[in-house]
Design a protein around this motif. Structure first.
Motif, PDB file in Angstrom:
ATOM      1  N   ALA A   1      46.226  56.102  45.517  1.00 56.51           N
ATOM      2  CA  ALA A   1      46.808  55.275  46.470  1.00 56.51           C
ATOM      3  C   ALA A   1      47.043  56.196  47.948  1.00 56.51           C
ATOM      4  CB  ALA A   1      48.013  54.370  46.296  1.00 56.51           C
TER       5      ALA A   1
ATOM      6  N   LEU B   1      40.743  46.342  46.738  1.00 59.38           N
ATOM      7  CA  LEU B   1      41.670  47.085  46.263  1.00 59.38           C
ATOM      8  C   LEU B   1      40.623  48.354  45.124  1.00 59.38           C
ATOM      9  CD1 LEU B   1      44.671  45.290  45.441  1.00 59.38           C
ATOM     10  CD2 LEU B   1      44.468  47.241  47.501  1.00 59.38           C
TER      11      LEU B   1
ATOM     12  N   ARG C   1      42.322  40.123  47.811  1.00 61.27           N
ATOM     13  CA  ARG C   1      42.087  41.650  47.966  1.00 61.27           C
ATOM     14  C   ARG C   1      41.634  42.297  46.053  1.00 61.27           C
ATOM     15  NH1 ARG C   1      47.269  44.487  49.430  1.00 61.27           N
ATOM     16  NH2 ARG C   1      48.871  44.233  48.193  1.00 61.27           N
TER      17      ARG C   1
ATOM     18  N   ALA D   1      38.316  50.655  47.162  1.00 60.17           N
ATOM     19  CA  ALA D   1      39.323  51.364  48.150  1.00 60.17           C
ATOM     20  C   ALA D   1      39.898  52.874  47.181  1.00 60.17           C
ATOM     21  CB  ALA D   1      40.616  50.362  48.385  1.00 60.17           C
TER      22      ALA D   1
ATOM     23  N   GLY E   1      45.141  54.529  51.405  1.00 63.51           N
ATOM     24  CA  GLY E   1      45.619  54.027  52.762  1.00 63.51           C
ATOM     25  C   GLY E   1      47.228  53.724  52.284  1.00 63.51           C
ATOM     26  N   TYR E   2      47.550  53.401  50.683  1.00 60.54           N
ATOM     27  CA  TYR E   2      48.473  52.547  50.922  1.00 60.54           C
ATOM     28  C   TYR E   2      49.876  52.799  49.828  1.00 60.54           C
ATOM     29  CZ  TYR E   2      44.275  49.026  50.008  1.00 60.54           C
ATOM     30  OH  TYR E   2      42.962  47.924  50.639  1.00 60.54           O
ATOM     31  N   GLU E   3      50.736  52.234  49.939  1.00 58.78           N
ATOM     32  CA  GLU E   3      51.730  52.091  49.130  1.00 58.78           C
ATOM     33  C   GLU E   3      51.767  51.533  48.029  1.00 58.78           C
ATOM     34  OE1 GLU E   3      54.939  51.667  52.526  1.00 58.78           O
ATOM     35  OE2 GLU E   3      53.683  53.061  54.435  1.00 58.78           O
TER      36      GLU E   3
ATOM     37  N   ASP F   1      49.552  40.055  58.703  1.00 56.58           N
ATOM     38  CA  ASP F   1      50.233  40.788  57.679  1.00 56.58           C
ATOM     39  C   ASP F   1      49.770  40.229  56.400  1.00 56.58           C
ATOM     40  OD1 ASP F   1      51.544  42.210  59.608  1.00 56.58           O
ATOM     41  OD2 ASP F   1      53.536  40.478  59.652  1.00 56.58           O
TER      42      ASP F   1
ATOM     43  N   TYR G   1      43.348  42.059  53.698  1.00 53.57           N
ATOM     44  CA  TYR G   1      42.440  43.843  54.455  1.00 53.57           C
ATOM     45  C   TYR G   1      43.238  44.517  55.011  1.00 53.57           C
ATOM     46  CZ  TYR G   1      37.813  42.112  53.097  1.00 53.57           C
ATOM     47  OH  TYR G   1      36.518  41.708  53.544  1.00 53.57           O
ATOM     48  N   SER G   2      44.250  43.930  55.338  1.00 54.50           N
ATOM     49  CA  SER G   2      45.669  44.749  56.098  1.00 54.50           C
ATOM     50  C   SER G   2      47.184  45.332  55.829  1.00 54.50           C
ATOM     51  CB  SER G   2      46.293  44.221  57.557  1.00 54.50           C
ATOM     52  OG  SER G   2      46.931  43.078  58.085  1.00 54.50           O
ATOM     53  N   MET G   3      47.449  44.261  54.804  1.00 56.64           N
ATOM     54  CA  MET G   3      48.362  44.675  53.668  1.00 56.64           C
ATOM     55  C   MET G   3      47.996  45.804  52.435  1.00 56.64           C
ATOM     56  SD  MET G   3      48.307  40.443  52.188  1.00 56.64           S
ATOM     57  CE  MET G   3      49.746  41.238  51.379  1.00 56.64           C
ATOM     58  N   LYS G   4      48.922  46.578  53.085  1.00 58.04           N
ATOM     59  CA  LYS G   4      49.192  48.380  52.532  1.00 58.04           C
ATOM     60  C   LYS G   4      49.804  47.999  51.505  1.00 58.04           C
ATOM     61  CE  LYS G   4      45.570  49.501  55.263  1.00 58.04           C
ATOM     62  NZ  LYS G   4      44.583  49.406  55.121  1.00 58.04           N
TER      63      LYS G   4
END
Length: 278
Positions: A78, A241, A237, A244, A82-84, A38, A42-45
């Motif tokens: 976004a 970002l 990140r 991405a 794949g981001y919120e 979490d 890399y995994s935080m969205k």
């Protein structure tokens, strides 16, 4: 015989105890892995996005929702990446502070903002061009050279640095400065002759010139600038970002879902514009 019998009955209990301990340890290890994942950049969205009142590019609706051309493009990008998004509506000065301390991950802003030079990574993509103009009344001479500002009263928007131009204006002994809290107030001040020129960006001013009395307002372009996603370097990140978002925009542009990729060309500046802020 008794000791053998006692040993044979104790053995299963020991085995069960060891098995139970193993299960507990596995559970703790898995929980630690999940928690670590979490926190992995890399995994935080979830991405915290600052936006300011800058219609029609970014603004807050009467219902309190983020809106505007740049906001809608950012939502598409976004989603593609794949981001919120979590939007925060902020004054400009607080936006700068939150970018510096990492409270927000990015700002939907303008490139080459001097106060953020060491605090952000700018996107390679610039979705929207933005023009800075000098607004004046029809009974005032058009601004054709920066020297015309000497001896005049200039209206500025509170909190805006205009890419550093504010600092140059403040250093000129014969240019007086007055501030307005927002774009509408600034236009009204200009109409009431509380200033000779208003320095403000074209999109928000043109958006609001709807009153009949606004017909006396004229415009001279001063400088063109580029919009950009400004990623906070206080976040681990920031580079992730940026890559991405830029890559997602390129994919969307290829599909025709966002404006075509703009080439970064030399921006326009009015003659006499200070070299250090070009």
């Amino acid at each position: 015989m008794r000791s053998c019998q006692r040993y044979s009955t104790d053995l299963p209990r020991g085995a069960w105890a060891l098995a139970g301990l193993f299960v507990v340890l596995v559970g703790l290890f898995y929980s630690a892995l999940v928690h670590a994942d979490d926190q992995d950049p890399y995994s935080m969205k979830a991405v915290r996005v600052a936006y300011v009142e800058f219609p029609p590019i970014t603004y807050r609706t009467a219902e309190g929702e983020p809106a505007g051309e740049f906001v809608e493009i950012t939502r598409k990008v976004a989603a593609e990446a794949g981001y919120e998004l979590e939007f925060l509506y902020l004054p400009v000065a607080r936006t700068y502070l939150y970018l510096k301390d990492g409270t927000v991950d990015l700002w939907l802003g303008l490139s080459a903002t001097p106060v953020l030079k060491e605090a952000v990574l700018e996107s390679w993509i610039s979705p929207i061009p933005v023009e800075l103009s000098a607004w004046y009344r029809q009974d005032t001479e058009p601004l054709e050279h920066m020297d015309q500002l000497h001896g005049s009263m200039v209206i500025l928007i509170g909190g805006y640095t205009y890419g550093g131009l504010r600092y140059w204006l403040e250093d000129q002994p014969d240019i007086r400065i007055t501030e307005a809290p927002n774009h509408r107030s600034a236009v009204d001040m200009l109409k009431r002759k509380r200033g000779d020129y208003l320095l403000d960006y074209r999109p928000p001013v043109r958006e609001m010139l709807t009153h009949p009395s606004d017909a006396i307002i004229r415009e001279s372009e001063v400088r063109s600038r580029n919009s950009a996603w400004m990623f906070s370097l206080a976040s681990s990140r920031a580079a992730i970002l940026r890559e991405a978002f830029d890559d997602a925009y390129l994919r969307l542009a290829e599909r025709g879902e966002v404006p075509p990729v703009r080439r970064f060309e030399k921006t326009f500046v009015l003659p006499g514009f200070p070299d250090e802020y070009r």
